[in-house]
Scaffold this active site. Structure first.
Site, PDB file in Angstrom:
ATOM      1  N   TRP A 107      -6.273  -3.795   3.345  1.00 66.37           N
ATOM      2  CA  TRP A 107      -7.358  -4.688   3.747  1.00 66.37           C
ATOM      3  C   TRP A 107      -7.941  -5.385   2.518  1.00 66.37           C
ATOM      4  CZ3 TRP A 107      -7.404   0.551   3.957  1.00 66.37           C
ATOM      5  CH2 TRP A 107      -8.540   1.286   3.586  1.00 66.37           C
ATOM      6  N   ASP A 108      -9.183  -5.147   2.098  1.00 60.67           N
ATOM      7  CA  ASP A 108      -9.795  -5.934   1.016  1.00 60.67           C
ATOM      8  C   ASP A 108      -8.851  -6.043  -0.178  1.00 60.67           C
ATOM      9  OD1 ASP A 108     -11.848  -5.487   2.776  1.00 60.67           O
ATOM     10  OD2 ASP A 108     -13.297  -4.852   1.270  1.00 60.67           O
ATOM     11  N   SER A 196     -14.222  -1.890  -2.650  1.00 56.92           N
ATOM     12  CA  SER A 196     -13.813  -3.143  -3.297  1.00 56.92           C
ATOM     13  C   SER A 196     -14.488  -3.426  -4.628  1.00 56.92           C
ATOM     14  CB  SER A 196     -14.084  -4.318  -2.357  1.00 56.92           C
ATOM     15  OG  SER A 196     -13.290  -4.234  -1.221  1.00 56.92           O
ATOM     16  N   ASP A 278     -19.187  -3.886  -4.058  1.00 61.46           N
ATOM     17  CA  ASP A 278     -18.369  -5.089  -4.229  1.00 61.46           C
ATOM     18  C   ASP A 278     -18.709  -5.909  -5.476  1.00 61.46           C
ATOM     19  OD1 ASP A 278     -17.472  -4.229  -1.767  1.00 61.46           O
ATOM     20  OD2 ASP A 278     -18.383  -5.862  -0.624  1.00 61.46           O
ATOM     21  N   GLU A 370     -21.036  -9.258   2.194  1.00 63.82           N
ATOM     22  CA  GLU A 370     -19.979  -8.521   1.521  1.00 63.82           C
ATOM     23  C   GLU A 370     -19.172  -9.390   0.555  1.00 63.82           C
ATOM     24  OE1 GLU A 370     -18.308  -5.064   4.075  1.00 63.82           O
ATOM     25  OE2 GLU A 370     -18.318  -6.815   5.386  1.00 63.82           O
TER      26      GLU A 370
END
Length: 526
Positions: A107-108, A196, A278, A370
């Protein structure tokens, strides 16, 4: 023409005309300043720049965010897109390749960059970092087990000449097991995970990996014994690369950089569901020699007593389609108080940092801002962040996707892009119907509602994201791999989808091209 890309274009076209009962249509066109009956005007923003250290925070206001619903077509029917086409990502087909060859969920994802967000290949190999998890887990279980992995592929190959899956090779996890858990004083965590961040490379092949180090404290039933503990952290290693592959070394020590302070950024004591994660680092040409970091946070208020002000609402004087502060505070919107934080490095090693006031607040608009990033173009500073439809506050609605703001400096009175709404690139959505959830999408919702998330804006306006869910209640598939890259045409206070890019707006799958090359003998694989 490449047969795989042609097939994808046909599938995308089929979906858009009804393979899943959906048609991509545009909402009514209107000028940015044209008032919409029944909706307020957006807040006036100057784009004025302030010193990074000033105590000024721009606001993404409720008046701004109300423009999302204002541009939605109220007549869009079941499974149709109600948002303007120019701000909507083309529909991704349900048949998609898996970039990891079914080794891991992905994902990220973020590229290997320098201080100016240029993306680097190293000795002929492009390198990316991704959150990964074991495929034995259910896709929705991945967050508490996330690890940072890396992929590589030969540089300089056009997307239409690569394998359909993007041509990536999974290199494995960055950290050995146990390394990232050492920074936590309380070692009784039930789960320890990595979230992340961003990765900076130097000319000698050193990589500074900034990430979110997280500990969970849960019982056997999955209930929190105490709040989770997220910290922004740094680990340093080296990349070794040649035509045969990529190897990473180091990354055997983690340095804690920041914990939420309770002054600018909400803590677990103020809200056990707070967001703090993040990190994205960069240098500012207006302040040579200084390194800054943006990150996701929440406004430092106690969850049960949080209040929003008239400035958070942002209605113009004499506005007849607004709300009162009391109405908003009684609606439950005070649970959504996201912000974008700013920090400044205190040393050249980037191991010591100090908080500065947030550069953007979204009080009573959304709870999540995010993966924020600063993108510079034509002398302008663009702040991009991502948000879910489900995290908008009561009275606000908008699609999953990228939200963008433009100003004249890092700290600006940021103007939301695209008719004052902030929407830069949304997944196709219908705001006339409920969203459902990724694991149970609504029957009437557009099948692309959850198709893409965790977008990252790259040089030239290219945007990559991962596939979450494609389809509706009776016919959907889960993702766990990167989707096709798309392109935004960014100019002034607008960002529009380039439908001439790739096949009808969809580029190569998992396509994250480098725009710089690093050749260094210290970074040669041995």
């Amino acid at each position: 023409m490449n047969k795989q890309r042609t097939k994808r274009g046909i599938l995308a076209a089929a979906l858009s005309i009804g393979a899943l009962g959906a048609t991509l249509i545009s909402g009514p066109a209107m000028a940015a300043t044209e008032p919409v009956p029944g909706f307020p005007q957006p807040t006036e923003h100057t784009q004025k720049a302030y010193s990074p250290t000033d105590d000024f925070t721009s606001r993404w206001t409720r008046a701004d965010a109300k423009q999302l619903k204002a541009m939605s077509d109220p007549n869009a029917g079941s499974r149709e897109n109600s948002m303007p086409t120019e701000y909507t990502m083309p529909t991704i087909p349900q048949e998609f390749p898996d970039m990891s060859n079914e080794e891991v969920w992905v994902w990220d994802t973020w590229p290997l960059t320098d201080e100016n967000a240029n993306q680097y290949s190293v000795n002929g190999q492009e390198i990316i970092f991704s959150l990964v998890a074991d495929r034995d887990l259910g896709f929705d279980e991945r967050h508490q087990y996330a690890r940072i992995g890396y992929f590589y592929r030969p540089a300089g190959v056009p997307a239409d000449e690569r394998p359909e899956d993007g041509g990536w090779t999974y290199g494995g996890q960055v950290f050995d097991e146990g390394v990232t858990g050492k920074i936590f004083e309380d070692q009784s965590f039930s789960h320890q995970t990595q979230w992340s961040g961003s990765a900076r490379v130097t000319k000698n092949g050193e990589i500074k990996l900034f990430f979110t180090d997280v500990a969970f404290y849960r019982d056997q039933d999955g209930k929190d014994i105490k709040p989770y503990d997220p910290r922004i952290a740094l680990s340093v290693g080296h990349v070794h690369s040649n035509k045969n592959g990529v190897k990473l070394t180091g990354f055997n020590k983690v340095t804690e950089l920041l914990q939420a302070d309770g002054k600018y950024y909400q803590t677990a004591e103020q809200n056990s569901f707070f967001n703090f994660r993040d990190p994205f680092t960069f240098e500012d040409p207006a302040h040579p020699g200084e390194t800054y970091m943006v990150f996701e946070g929440n406004t430092a208020q106690n969850r049960d007593s949080a209040k929003c002000t008239s400035k958070d609402l942002g209605y113009r004087e004499g506005e007849t389609n607004g709300e009162t502060v009391d109405e908003v505070n009684k609606s439950g919107a005070t649970y959504q108080i996201g912000n974008v934080g700013l920090a400044r490095a205190k040393n050249k090693e980037l191991t010591e940092w100090e908080f500065l006031p947030p550069i953007l607040s979204a009080n009573c608009v959304t709870d999540q801002t995010e993966r924020p990033q600063i993108y510079m173009q034509d002398g302008k500073y663009y702040l991009f962040t991502i948000s879910h439809r489900s995290t908008f506050a009561a009275g606000i609605d908008g699609p999953e996707g990228v939200y963008g703001f433009v100003g004249n400096g890092i700290r600006s009175d940021y103007q939301p892009l695209n008719r004052g709404s902030g929407l830069a690139l949304g997944s196709p959505s219908n705001l006339n119907f409920a969203a459902g959830s990724p694991f149970a999408p609504d029957y009437n919702q557009h099948p692309g509602q959850f198709q893409a998330y965790s977008h990252y804006v790259m040089p030239g306006g290219l945007v990559q994201s991962f596939i979450d869910t494609i389809g509706t209640k009776d016919n959907f598939v889960r993702g766990g791999t990167l989707g096709p890259t798309v392109k935004l045409n960014i100019k002034g206070d607008s960002a529009t989808v380039d439908y001439n890019y790739g096949d009808n707006g969809l580029g190569g799958w998992a396509d994250i091209p480098a725009n710089r090359e690093l050749k260094n003998s210290n970074a040669v694989a041995k």
